[in-house]
Design an enzyme around this catalytic site. Structure first.
Site, PDB file in Angstrom:
ATOM      1  N   ASP A   1       0.865  -1.184   0.000  1.00  0.00           N
ATOM      2  CA  ASP A   1       0.000   0.000   0.000  1.00  0.00           C
ATOM      3  C   ASP A   1       0.895   1.226   0.000  1.00  0.00           C
ATOM      4  O   ASP A   1       1.973   1.213   0.608  1.00  0.00           O
ATOM      5  CB  ASP A   1      -0.900   0.008   1.234  1.00  0.00           C
ATOM      6  CG  ASP A   1      -1.958  -1.085   1.208  1.00  0.00           C
ATOM      7  OD1 ASP A   1      -2.370  -1.485   0.104  1.00  0.00           O
ATOM      8  OD2 ASP A   1      -2.374  -1.524   2.289  1.00  0.00           O
TER       9      ASP A   1
ATOM     10  N   ASP B   1      -7.166  -1.324  -4.020  1.00  0.00           N
ATOM     11  CA  ASP B   1      -8.141  -0.978  -2.980  1.00  0.00           C
ATOM     12  C   ASP B   1      -9.141   0.057  -3.486  1.00  0.00           C
ATOM     13  O   ASP B   1     -10.342  -0.055  -3.239  1.00  0.00           O
ATOM     14  CB  ASP B   1      -7.432  -0.429  -1.740  1.00  0.00           C
ATOM     15  CG  ASP B   1      -6.472  -1.416  -1.111  1.00  0.00           C
ATOM     16  OD1 ASP B   1      -6.708  -2.636  -1.225  1.00  0.00           O
ATOM     17  OD2 ASP B   1      -5.483  -0.964  -0.510  1.00  0.00           O
TER      18      ASP B   1
END
Length: 171
Positions: free
Chosen positions: A118, A136
């Site tokens: 991430d 995401d």
């Protein structure tokens, strides 16, 4: 273009953008050594390895948990892909394609590295959102698409009145 083809394009575009962004930021830049990169007063690029699922829930340190999450992701991908193949609307197919592409992107990370990479961090003053990636964002956009599709009125079935009596029984 069919609904399925639109969903497949969304899936492949999501997967390509997700993996390209992760590979470039991690291997093609010095982000790991020089983070955070300030993009705007409210956004940074950072490096976070998420060993859990959304919002960092269910963090897994061991190999069994890692592969269990990969298996669950792939099972979801299969089920959602079947649904996408049968989707009756382009919106539904694209929404499912976004979710499947995002799930595949994160499953690839988890299988290859043991965690999901991430890198986008949004914040304003004391407020801070969780760190996320392209996959995401696509999953969230896909869920919004599913909700919007569920709120659309169902298409009316064509009339089956062959006798021309307006569907009323004969007297």
């Amino acid at each position: 273009m069919t609904a399925f083809r639109s969903g497949l394009i969304a899936l492949l575009a999501t997967l390509a953008l997700d993996q390209a962004s992760k590979l470039w930021l991690y291997f093609g830049t010095d982000l790991v050594m020089t983070q955070p990169w300030r993009l705007a007063p409210f956004a940074d690029f950072v490096v976070v390895w998420n060993r859990g699922v959304s919002y960092g829930l269910f963090q897994q340190e061991g190999g069994l948990g890692r592969w269990l999450l990969v298996a669950v992701s792939l099972a979801a991908v299969i089920g959602l892909s079947v649904w996408m193949r049968r989707a009756g609307s382009r919106l539904l197919a694209v929404a499912l394609g976004l979710i499947v592409g995002g799930a595949l992107g994160n499953a690839i990370d988890r299988a290859a590295y043991g965690a999901v990479f991430d890198f986008v961090h949004l914040h304003a003053g004391p407020w801070s959102w969780y760190v996320f990636n392209v996959a995401d964002a696509a999953i969230v956009a896909g869920v919004v698409g599913l909700i919007l599709d569920s709120l659309r009125p169902a298409p009316r079935a064509p009339s089956t009145d062959v006798a021309g009596n307006g569907g009323h029984p004969q007297a």
